[in-house]
Motif scaffolding. Structure first.
Motif, PDB file in Angstrom:
ATOM      1  N   TYR A   3       0.810  -1.208   0.000  1.00 24.13           N
ATOM      2  CA  TYR A   3       0.000   0.000   0.000  1.00 24.13           C
ATOM      3  C   TYR A   3       0.852   1.270   0.000  1.00 24.13           C
ATOM      4  O   TYR A   3       0.317   2.369   0.074  1.00 24.13           O
ATOM      5  CB  TYR A   3      -0.944  -0.003   1.196  1.00 24.13           C
ATOM      6  N   VAL A   4       2.165   1.121  -0.065  1.00 24.58           N
ATOM      7  CA  VAL A   4       3.069   2.273  -0.200  1.00 24.58           C
ATOM      8  C   VAL A   4       4.107   1.933  -1.262  1.00 24.58           C
ATOM      9  O   VAL A   4       4.835   0.946  -1.133  1.00 24.58           O
ATOM     10  CB  VAL A   4       3.762   2.623   1.125  1.00 24.58           C
ATOM     11  N   GLU A   5       4.156   2.727  -2.309  1.00 25.89           N
ATOM     12  CA  GLU A   5       5.133   2.530  -3.370  1.00 25.89           C
ATOM     13  C   GLU A   5       6.333   3.442  -3.138  1.00 25.89           C
ATOM     14  O   GLU A   5       6.179   4.605  -2.742  1.00 25.89           O
ATOM     15  CB  GLU A   5       4.527   2.843  -4.736  1.00 25.89           C
ATOM     16  N   ILE A   6       7.514   2.923  -3.419  1.00 29.01           N
ATOM     17  CA  ILE A   6       8.750   3.693  -3.305  1.00 29.01           C
ATOM     18  C   ILE A   6       9.460   3.646  -4.655  1.00 29.01           C
ATOM     19  O   ILE A   6       9.704   2.567  -5.198  1.00 29.01           O
ATOM     20  CB  ILE A   6       9.693   3.111  -2.235  1.00 29.01           C
ATOM     21  N   THR A  17       4.403   6.968  -2.486  1.00 29.41           N
ATOM     22  CA  THR A  17       3.009   7.080  -2.925  1.00 29.41           C
ATOM     23  C   THR A  17       2.130   6.160  -2.098  1.00 29.41           C
ATOM     24  O   THR A  17       2.335   4.936  -2.090  1.00 29.41           O
ATOM     25  CB  THR A  17       2.872   6.706  -4.411  1.00 29.41           C
ATOM     26  N   LEU A  18       1.179   6.744  -1.390  1.00 27.73           N
ATOM     27  CA  LEU A  18       0.155   5.941  -0.734  1.00 27.73           C
ATOM     28  C   LEU A  18      -0.672   5.278  -1.824  1.00 27.73           C
ATOM     29  O   LEU A  18      -1.254   5.958  -2.677  1.00 27.73           O
ATOM     30  CB  LEU A  18      -0.728   6.819   0.152  1.00 27.73           C
ATOM     31  N   ASN A  19      -0.742   3.947  -1.804  1.00 27.64           N
ATOM     32  CA  ASN A  19      -1.271   3.231  -2.965  1.00 27.64           C
ATOM     33  C   ASN A  19      -2.464   2.355  -2.570  1.00 27.64           C
ATOM     34  O   ASN A  19      -2.419   1.133  -2.637  1.00 27.64           O
ATOM     35  CB  ASN A  19      -0.159   2.374  -3.590  1.00 27.64           C
ATOM     36  N   ARG A  23      -9.736   3.132  -1.684  1.00 28.40           N
ATOM     37  CA  ARG A  23     -10.186   3.641  -0.385  1.00 28.40           C
ATOM     38  C   ARG A  23      -9.680   5.066  -0.160  1.00 28.40           C
ATOM     39  O   ARG A  23      -9.593   5.528   0.976  1.00 28.40           O
ATOM     40  CB  ARG A  23      -9.683   2.741   0.745  1.00 28.40           C
ATOM     41  N   LEU A  24      -9.382   5.780  -1.227  1.00 29.27           N
ATOM     42  CA  LEU A  24      -8.820   7.138  -1.135  1.00 29.27           C
ATOM     43  C   LEU A  24      -7.612   7.160  -0.210  1.00 29.27           C
ATOM     44  O   LEU A  24      -7.400   8.106   0.538  1.00 29.27           O
ATOM     45  CB  LEU A  24      -9.883   8.140  -0.679  1.00 29.27           C
ATOM     46  N   LEU A  53       5.892  13.098  -1.085  1.00 31.70           N
ATOM     47  CA  LEU A  53       4.837  12.216  -0.591  1.00 31.70           C
ATOM     48  C   LEU A  53       3.522  12.585  -1.262  1.00 31.70           C
ATOM     49  O   LEU A  53       3.112  13.749  -1.244  1.00 31.70           O
ATOM     50  CB  LEU A  53       4.685  12.363   0.933  1.00 31.70           C
ATOM     51  N   THR A  54       2.861  11.593  -1.863  1.00 32.75           N
ATOM     52  CA  THR A  54       1.599  11.850  -2.548  1.00 32.75           C
ATOM     53  C   THR A  54       0.693  10.638  -2.412  1.00 32.75           C
ATOM     54  O   THR A  54       1.057   9.648  -1.770  1.00 32.75           O
ATOM     55  CB  THR A  54       1.839  12.221  -4.025  1.00 32.75           C
ATOM     56  N   GLY A  55      -0.493  10.731  -3.008  1.00 36.42           N
ATOM     57  CA  GLY A  55      -1.446   9.629  -2.978  1.00 36.42           C
ATOM     58  C   GLY A  55      -1.801   9.184  -4.383  1.00 36.42           C
ATOM     59  O   GLY A  55      -1.898  10.007  -5.302  1.00 36.42           O
ATOM     60  N   ALA A  56      -2.017   7.896  -4.557  1.00 32.99           N
ATOM     61  CA  ALA A  56      -2.428   7.368  -5.852  1.00 32.99           C
ATOM     62  C   ALA A  56      -3.910   7.655  -6.088  1.00 32.99           C
ATOM     63  O   ALA A  56      -4.700   7.739  -5.149  1.00 32.99           O
ATOM     64  CB  ALA A  56      -2.178   5.864  -5.914  1.00 32.99           C
ATOM     65  N   GLY A  57      -4.265   7.825  -7.350  1.00 34.18           N
ATOM     66  CA  GLY A  57      -5.669   8.031  -7.684  1.00 34.18           C
ATOM     67  C   GLY A  57      -6.137   9.446  -7.404  1.00 34.18           C
ATOM     68  O   GLY A  57      -5.389  10.407  -7.554  1.00 34.18           O
ATOM     69  N   ARG A  58      -7.387   9.568  -6.948  1.00 33.34           N
ATOM     70  CA  ARG A  58      -8.001  10.894  -6.835  1.00 33.34           C
ATOM     71  C   ARG A  58      -7.966  11.467  -5.420  1.00 33.34           C
ATOM     72  O   ARG A  58      -8.668  12.442  -5.145  1.00 33.34           O
ATOM     73  CB  ARG A  58      -9.441  10.833  -7.329  1.00 33.34           C
TER      74      ARG A  58
END
Length: 267
Positions: A3-6, A17-19, A23-24, A53-58
Motif C-alpha cells: 500500500y506504499v510505493e517507493i 506514494t500511498l497506494n 479507499r482514497l 509524498l503523494t497519494g495514488a488516484g483521486r
C-alpha cells in the motif's frame, strides 16, 4: 500488494506514494506500517536528498479507514489497554518520524486530505496542492476529538491559532484556494502539473548541500519549540558554524560563482 510505493523518479529524489486508491488511501495498519518502513528506508538512504509524498488516484489520504482499519502488529498476549495505546502510537508516531529524517518532505496534495490525512499533510515540510485538493479535520465530525497526530501543535504554528481552531472545531472543508490563502499550502497548481511541480521543488533542494539542507530542516523544526528570539539565534549560529567549519561548502560556492558554474558540494 504494497500500500506504499517507493521509487526514484529523479536523481536524489525518492517518491513515496500511498497506494490504496480504492479507499482514497485511507489509513489502516496495512498502510501505516509500510509507510513507517518507507519513511525509514528513504531517511536512511544517503543517496536521497529530498522526498515527495503523494497519494495514488483521486485522493491524498482520507484519514482512518472507518470500514476496516485492520489489526495492529505484535499484540499477541496483550490486554486491550495496551493494544489500544500501541495502536494509537503506530499512527501518531508517523509525524515525528517525518520530522526526524534529514531530508525535507514535499507533500503533493491531490484530492481529499481528511483527518489523519490532514495531519500527514501538515507534517510535510513543504505542501503543494492540486486544484482538486480539499482539507478537513474530520475527527470532530465522527464524534471523536479533532486533535490527533500532533495537529493541535503543528497547525496553529502553520496557519495561526484563529484559523486552526476554527478548522479543527468546526470540521469544515477547505478547498485548495482557501488553503493557499491562509498559508496551509505554499501554492496551488493544476492537477496534471502537481507531481512535476513537487519534483521540481525537490530538484531545487537537491541543488544545495544535503548536509546544509538537513541541518536547516532540523533548526526550522526545533525553533518552532524555542521560547525566545535569542535561543533561536543561538541554535542558528551553532549550526551555521558547524557546517562552515566542518565542510568546504562555502569555499566551493565562492569558486563556482567566480567560475560561472554550479557548485558541487561534497560535504
Amino acid at each position: 500488494m504494497s500500500y506504499v510505493e517507493i521509487r526514484k523518479p529523479r536523481p536524489h529524489v525518492t517518491l513515496l506514494t500511498l497506494n490504496r486508491p480504492d479507499r482514497l488511501n485511507a489509513l489502516s495498519f496495512d498502510t501505516v506500517v509500510p509507510l513507517h518502513d518507507a519513511i525509514r528506508e528513504a531517511g536512511d538512504d544517503n543517496d536521497t536528498w529530498a522526498i515527495v509524498l503523494t497519494g495514488a488516484g483521486r485522493g491524498f489520504c482520507s484519514g482512518l479507514d472507518l470500514e476496516d482499519h485492520g489489526i495492529p502488529p505484535n499484540i499477541a498476549g496483550l490486554p486491550m489497554s495496551r493494544i489500544a495505546t500501541r495502536a494509537m502510537a503506530i499512527f501518531a508516531d508517523l509525524v515525528p518520524a517525518m520530522r526526524a529524517i534529514p531530508q525535507p518532505i514535499i507533500g503533493a496534495i491531490n484530492g481529499p486530505s481528511y483527518g489523519g490525512g490532514l495531519c500527514l499533510a501538515v507534517a510535510c515540510d513543504i505542501r503543494i496542492a492540486a486544484q482538486s485538493a480539499t482539507f478537513c479535520g474530520a475527527g470532530i465530525k465522527n464524534g471523536l476529538t479533532g486533535t490527533e497526530l500532533g495537529i493541535s501543535w503543528i497547525l496553529p504554528r502553520a496557519i495561526g491559532a484563529a484559523h486552526a481552531f476554527e478548522l479543527i472545531l468546526t470540521g469544515r472543508e477547505l478547498d485548495a484556494r482557501e488553503a493557499e490563502r491562509i498559508g496551509l499550502v505554499s501554492r496551488v497548481v493544476p492537477d496534471a502539473d502537481l507531481l512535476e511541480c513537487a519534483l521540481d521543488v525537490a530538484d531545487q533542494i537537491c541543488a544545495h548541500s544535503p548536509h546544509g539542507v538537513a541541518m536547516t530542516k532540523r533548526v526550522l523544526w526545533s525553533n518552532l519549540e524555542t521560547g525566545s528570539l535569542h535561543a533561536a539565534m543561538d541554535l542558528e549560529a551553532r549550526n551555521q558554524l558547524l557546517v562552515r567549519m566542518t565542510t568546504n561548502n562555502l569555499d566551493e560556492a565562492i569558486r563556482a560563482r567566480r567560475e560561472g558554474r554550479k557548485p558541487s558540494f561534497s560535504d
